[in-house]
Design a protein around this motif. Structure first.
Motif, PDB file in Angstrom:
ATOM      1  N   VAL A  66       0.814  -1.212   0.000  1.00 40.98           N
ATOM      2  CA  VAL A  66       0.000   0.000   0.000  1.00 40.98           C
ATOM      3  C   VAL A  66       0.856   1.276   0.000  1.00 40.98           C
ATOM      4  N   ARG A  67       2.041   1.201   0.575  1.00 37.05           N
ATOM      5  CA  ARG A  67       2.970   2.331   0.423  1.00 37.05           C
ATOM      6  C   ARG A  67       4.357   1.786   0.116  1.00 37.05           C
ATOM      7  N   LYS A  68       4.896   2.267  -0.996  1.00 33.74           N
ATOM      8  CA  LYS A  68       6.178   1.739  -1.446  1.00 33.74           C
ATOM      9  C   LYS A  68       7.310   2.257  -0.562  1.00 33.74           C
ATOM     10  N   SER A  69       8.486   1.653  -0.722  1.00 32.85           N
ATOM     11  CA  SER A  69       9.598   2.035   0.156  1.00 32.85           C
ATOM     12  C   SER A  69      10.025   3.489  -0.065  1.00 32.85           C
ATOM     13  N   ASP A  70       9.694   4.053  -1.252  1.00 29.38           N
ATOM     14  CA  ASP A  70      10.034   5.467  -1.466  1.00 29.38           C
ATOM     15  C   ASP A  70       8.954   6.402  -0.916  1.00 29.38           C
ATOM     16  N   GLY A  71       7.983   5.821  -0.232  1.00 27.34           N
ATOM     17  CA  GLY A  71       6.947   6.648   0.391  1.00 27.34           C
ATOM     18  C   GLY A  71       5.745   6.896  -0.513  1.00 27.34           C
ATOM     19  N   GLY A  72       5.836   6.519  -1.803  1.00 25.61           N
ATOM     20  CA  GLY A  72       4.735   6.766  -2.749  1.00 25.61           C
ATOM     21  C   GLY A  72       3.644   5.708  -2.607  1.00 25.61           C
ATOM     22  N   TYR A  73       2.439   6.097  -2.938  1.00 24.24           N
ATOM     23  CA  TYR A  73       1.337   5.148  -2.944  1.00 24.24           C
ATOM     24  C   TYR A  73       1.175   4.615  -4.361  1.00 24.24           C
ATOM     25  N   GLY A  74       0.757   3.389  -4.493  1.00 26.06           N
ATOM     26  CA  GLY A  74       0.636   2.820  -5.848  1.00 26.06           C
ATOM     27  C   GLY A  74      -0.792   2.436  -6.188  1.00 26.06           C
ATOM     28  N   TYR A  75      -0.891   1.638  -7.227  1.00 29.13           N
ATOM     29  CA  TYR A  75      -2.160   1.145  -7.776  1.00 29.13           C
ATOM     30  C   TYR A  75      -3.057   0.486  -6.726  1.00 29.13           C
ATOM     31  N   PRO A  76      -2.500  -0.422  -5.868  1.00 29.45           N
ATOM     32  CA  PRO A  76      -3.367  -1.083  -4.882  1.00 29.45           C
ATOM     33  C   PRO A  76      -3.971  -0.105  -3.872  1.00 29.45           C
ATOM     34  N   ALA A  77      -3.193   0.866  -3.415  1.00 26.66           N
ATOM     35  CA  ALA A  77      -3.717   1.820  -2.432  1.00 26.66           C
ATOM     36  C   ALA A  77      -4.884   2.595  -3.046  1.00 26.66           C
ATOM     37  N   THR A  78      -4.723   2.986  -4.309  1.00 30.64           N
ATOM     38  CA  THR A  78      -5.791   3.724  -4.986  1.00 30.64           C
ATOM     39  C   THR A  78      -7.046   2.874  -5.090  1.00 30.64           C
ATOM     40  N   ASP A  79      -6.886   1.602  -5.399  1.00 30.26           N
ATOM     41  CA  ASP A  79      -8.068   0.743  -5.508  1.00 30.26           C
ATOM     42  C   ASP A  79      -8.755   0.563  -4.156  1.00 30.26           C
ATOM     43  N   LEU A  80      -7.973   0.513  -3.085  1.00 25.80           N
ATOM     44  CA  LEU A  80      -8.593   0.412  -1.753  1.00 25.80           C
ATOM     45  C   LEU A  80      -9.373   1.684  -1.435  1.00 25.80           C
ATOM     46  N   ALA A  81      -8.787   2.830  -1.743  1.00 28.40           N
ATOM     47  CA  ALA A  81      -9.464   4.107  -1.474  1.00 28.40           C
ATOM     48  C   ALA A  81     -10.749   4.206  -2.298  1.00 28.40           C
ATOM     49  N   ALA A  82     -10.667   3.796  -3.557  1.00 34.42           N
ATOM     50  CA  ALA A  82     -11.836   3.875  -4.442  1.00 34.42           C
ATOM     51  C   ALA A  82     -12.937   2.942  -3.932  1.00 34.42           C
ATOM     52  N   LEU A  83     -12.552   1.749  -3.532  1.00 37.69           N
ATOM     53  CA  LEU A  83     -13.540   0.790  -3.048  1.00 37.69           C
ATOM     54  C   LEU A  83     -14.237   1.321  -1.799  1.00 37.69           C
ATOM     55  N   ARG A  84     -13.444   1.867  -0.889  1.00 41.12           N
ATOM     56  CA  ARG A  84     -14.024   2.373   0.349  1.00 41.12           C
ATOM     57  C   ARG A  84     -15.009   3.501   0.056  1.00 41.12           C
ATOM     58  N   GLN A  85     -14.656   4.345  -0.904  1.00 37.95           N
ATOM     59  CA  GLN A  85     -15.543   5.442  -1.254  1.00 37.95           C
ATOM     60  C   GLN A  85     -16.835   4.924  -1.893  1.00 37.95           C
ATOM     61  N   ARG A  86     -16.704   3.849  -2.689  1.00 38.48           N
ATOM     62  CA  ARG A  86     -17.875   3.316  -3.391  1.00 38.48           C
ATOM     63  C   ARG A  86     -18.871   2.674  -2.428  1.00 38.48           C
ATOM     64  N   THR A  87     -18.392   1.892  -1.472  1.00 34.99           N
ATOM     65  CA  THR A  87     -19.329   1.285  -0.529  1.00 34.99           C
ATOM     66  C   THR A  87     -19.763   2.304   0.522  1.00 34.99           C
ATOM     67  N   GLY A  88     -18.858   3.207   0.891  1.00 39.37           N
ATOM     68  CA  GLY A  88     -19.159   4.184   1.929  1.00 39.37           C
ATOM     69  C   GLY A  88     -20.004   5.326   1.403  1.00 39.37           C
ATOM     70  N   GLU A  89     -19.317   6.284   0.793  1.00 42.10           N
ATOM     71  CA  GLU A  89     -19.988   7.499   0.340  1.00 42.10           C
ATOM     72  C   GLU A  89     -21.118   7.228  -0.652  1.00 42.10           C
ATOM     73  N   LEU A  90     -20.863   6.359  -1.617  1.00 42.34           N
ATOM     74  CA  LEU A  90     -21.874   6.111  -2.656  1.00 42.34           C
ATOM     75  C   LEU A  90     -22.917   5.082  -2.220  1.00 42.34           C
ATOM     76  N   GLY A  91     -22.625   4.350  -1.168  1.00 47.99           N
ATOM     77  CA  GLY A  91     -23.579   3.357  -0.671  1.00 47.99           C
ATOM     78  C   GLY A  91     -23.807   2.194  -1.630  1.00 47.99           C
ATOM     79  N   ALA A  92     -22.806   1.860  -2.416  1.00 54.55           N
ATOM     80  CA  ALA A  92     -22.975   0.778  -3.390  1.00 54.55           C
ATOM     81  C   ALA A  92     -22.963  -0.571  -2.681  1.00 54.55           C
ATOM     82  N   THR A  93     -23.825  -1.483  -3.162  1.00 56.10           N
ATOM     83  CA  THR A  93     -23.802  -2.833  -2.613  1.00 56.10           C
ATOM     84  C   THR A  93     -23.315  -3.849  -3.630  1.00 56.10           C
ATOM     85  N   ARG A  94     -23.108  -3.378  -4.869  1.00 53.92           N
ATOM     86  CA  ARG A  94     -22.519  -4.279  -5.863  1.00 53.92           C
ATOM     87  C   ARG A  94     -21.422  -3.511  -6.586  1.00 53.92           C
TER      88      ARG A  94
END
Ligand code: ARG
Length: 572
Positions: free
Chosen positions: A302-330
């Motif tokens: 989720v955070r690379k050794s250079d301190g940068g965030y990558g593809y997986p971190a973004t997908d986790l953030a997007a998923l959390r926003q989709r189930t949370g803020e958007l209330g998606a169930t699928r």
């Protein structure tokens, strides 16, 4: 009403009484009768009774008289059901009066996020994005038609380390020149030029690294240059969407950059939940059950050794926003099969963190590759990946040529319309009519053939029915009495009544080849009907009934193709 469901509803209470609890009667189409249930076989062991006895008792108790012409026990304990013509005709009449062709709006609307297309900024869309776009578009159309709230998420690759080099190259060219070059749509040339400098020039590499820092730090000029890149790329993608005739618009771009501010919180929360492990200088989560080739546990970084965030971190953030803020169930992710493990791990981590829990669920709709005629990954003559826009233009031009040869009397405008509908339709149908997870061969001859399992075949069947109505000079009367005198009429009626069941199954599985297959069977049944049963020359009552069947077929083909994103034309 869907026939399978009707028979299930009639058998279920009888099975329940015999079994002392609810049983799924498992009614399926069968070549032996119209339908068959094999539920008695599965029950036999549980009840300790011979399956034929169970089947016979179910038959005695089930109320089938008004629906079935015959119902009997066969073989080791199957129930064979033949539907009565009168019942069939009544159901077809009901269908004819229904705008939705027997397909009900969902009783349980969900918020569904469909993550699809997702090309990368400053790179041309290629054939991998074609599959994602076509399948995602079909999913969106179908779920929307069924009454779900659908959110299109075009998870554009617009963030990350390559942007250092791209922006630096852009700055070298100057904004005006770069904007001009990019507006020509040759994104790949731009990307390659940046890459070449990056590989050859140490000073450029250093500047690129600083650029990434400036971009993430919000430096104003850097952000402006980045936006220029993104905007020009989006314009190119929108051109492709337009040509491809999909429902994606500019409002649907939800690039990776949109989640940038959420990444810190994601990692903090994972840490707080005790899920974070420091490994090789990086912050990782090790979801249980994922191991590498060496048997070692696999990390999701989720955070690379250079301190940068990558593809997986973004997908986790997007998923959390989709189930949370958007209330998606699928949550649907239409992304190629090679990213299967990535998504399995993201879902597992999100589950552990509590961001993905029932009733919400996530599905990776993986798909195979498009192959060339040689059975290998589709490549251009120079060995590069095939550009999407070029491929689409070729499809349209081939289909337009065909339309002109087949029907030289049509004017240019009509020919062009057919060319677009057939060319793009052929590409989409070839994609959607094969099992999603499999590879398929891009074969122009086969895809554009008028007699095969192809879009042109279905479009032709539709236009042929429309021409019957042009000649008839009237529309069908939806309240005309339905007569099923010939076998071919009966077969056609059965296919028409099967549409709702297929749509319902595809809603769950999103396996569009089942819908494509159904439409193909329907068109084939129509063709047999049309050969056997004169329509316009038939005596009055029969003529009305046959016009009704023809109209219902046209409406079903049109709606079914529409769900696949394929247009119909009135003449071909
Ligand atoms: N941009 C990625 C690619 O071209 C696909 C992104 C898919 N969606 C996602 N949420 N990761 O491979």
């Amino acid at each position: 009403m869907d026939l399978e469901k009707l028979l299930c509803d009639r058998l279920a209470p009888a099975f329940a009484t015999v079994a002392g609890g609810p049983v799924d009667p498992v009614v399926r189409r069968s070549p032996r009768a119209d339908f068959q249930s094999d539920a008695a076989l599965a029950l036999a062991r549980r009840l300790g009774r011979p399956p034929r006895d169970i089947a016979a008792e179910v038959l005695e108790r089930a109320a089938l008289d008004d629906v079935c012409a015959s119902a009997e026990v066969s073989g080791p304990g199957f129930l064979n059901l033949v539907v009565a013509d009168r019942a069939l005709a009544a159901l077809v009449s009901e269908l004819a009066g229904d705008d939705r062709l027997g397909v009900p709006l969902t009783a349980a609307p969900q918020t569904v996020v469909v993550d699809y297309s997702a090309p990368n900024v400053a790179k041309e869309m290629h054939v991998g994005h074609l599959r994602s776009t076509v399948i995602g578009d079909a999913a969106v159309r179908l779920l929307d038609w069924l009454g779900h709230r659908v959110v299109r998420a075009n998870h554009l690759g617009d963030w990350g380390t390559p942007f250092g080099m791209l922006i630096e190259h852009l700055a070298d060219l100057g904004e005006a020149e770069a904007a001009h070059e990019l507006s020509m749509g040759d994104l790949d040339a731009f990307y390659k030029a940046a890459r070449a400098k990056f590989d050859a020039d140490e000073a450029f590499r250093e500047r690129s690294r600083l650029r990434v820092v400036a971009l993430q730090g919000g430096d104003e000029r850097t952000r402006r240059l980045w936006r220029l890149l993104v905007e020009q790329s989006e314009r190119h993608f929108l051109t492709a969407y337009d040509l491809l005739d999909v429902t994606l618009t500019e409002d649907d771009f939800r690039g990776e950059s949109a989640y940038n501010d959420l990444l810190g919180g994601v990692v903090e929360d994972l840490d707080r939940l005790g899920l974070l492990v420091r490994s090789g200088g990086a912050d990782c989560v090790f979801p249980p059950g994922f191991t590498g080739r060496d048997g070692e546990p696999l990390p999701l970084i989720v955070r690379k050794s250079d301190g940068g965030y990558g593809y997986p971190a973004t997908d986790l953030a997007a998923l959390r926003q989709r189930t949370g803020e958007l209330g998606a169930t699928r949550l649907l992710y239409v992304v190629g099969q090679p990213q299967r493990q990535h998504f399995a791990m993201v879902f597992a981590v999100a589950g552990a963190a509590g961001w993905l829990r029932p009733p919400a669920r996530a599905e990776h709709l993986g798909f195979g590759s498009i192959l060339g005629a040689d059975g290998r990954m589709l490549r251009s003559r120079t060995g590069e990946s095939v550009k999407l826009v070029g491929l689409l233009e070729e499809a349209v031009s081939r289909a337009t040529d065909l339309a002109r040869t087949k029907n030289p009397a049509l004017d240019d405008e009509a020919t062009a319309e057919i060319g677009r509908a057939v060319g793009i339709g052929a590409i989409k149908y070839a994609d959607l009519s094969t099992d999603r997870t499999k590879d398929y061969v891009l074969d122009w001859e086969r895809m554009l053939s008028l007699d095969g399992d192809t879009a042109p075949y279905l479009q032709y069947a539709y236009s042929r029915i429309r021409s019957v109505f042009r000649r008839a000079g009237t529309d069908a009367r939806p309240d005309a009495p339905v007569v099923l005198a010939e076998r071919a009429e009966r077969v056609l009626a059965m296919e028409l009544l099967g549409f709702a069941g297929v749509v319902g199954r595809v809603e769950r599985s999103l396996e569009f080849h089942h819908l494509a297959g159904h439409l193909h069977r329907l068109a084939t049944a129509f063709s047999a009907f049309y050969e056997r049963c004169p329509v316009l020359r038939a005596p009055d009552e029969l003529r009305e009934s046959r016009l009704l069947l023809a109209d219902l077929t046209a409406r079903t083909l049109r709606q079914g193709l529409h769900l696949l994103g394929i247009r119909t034309v009135e003449r071909m």
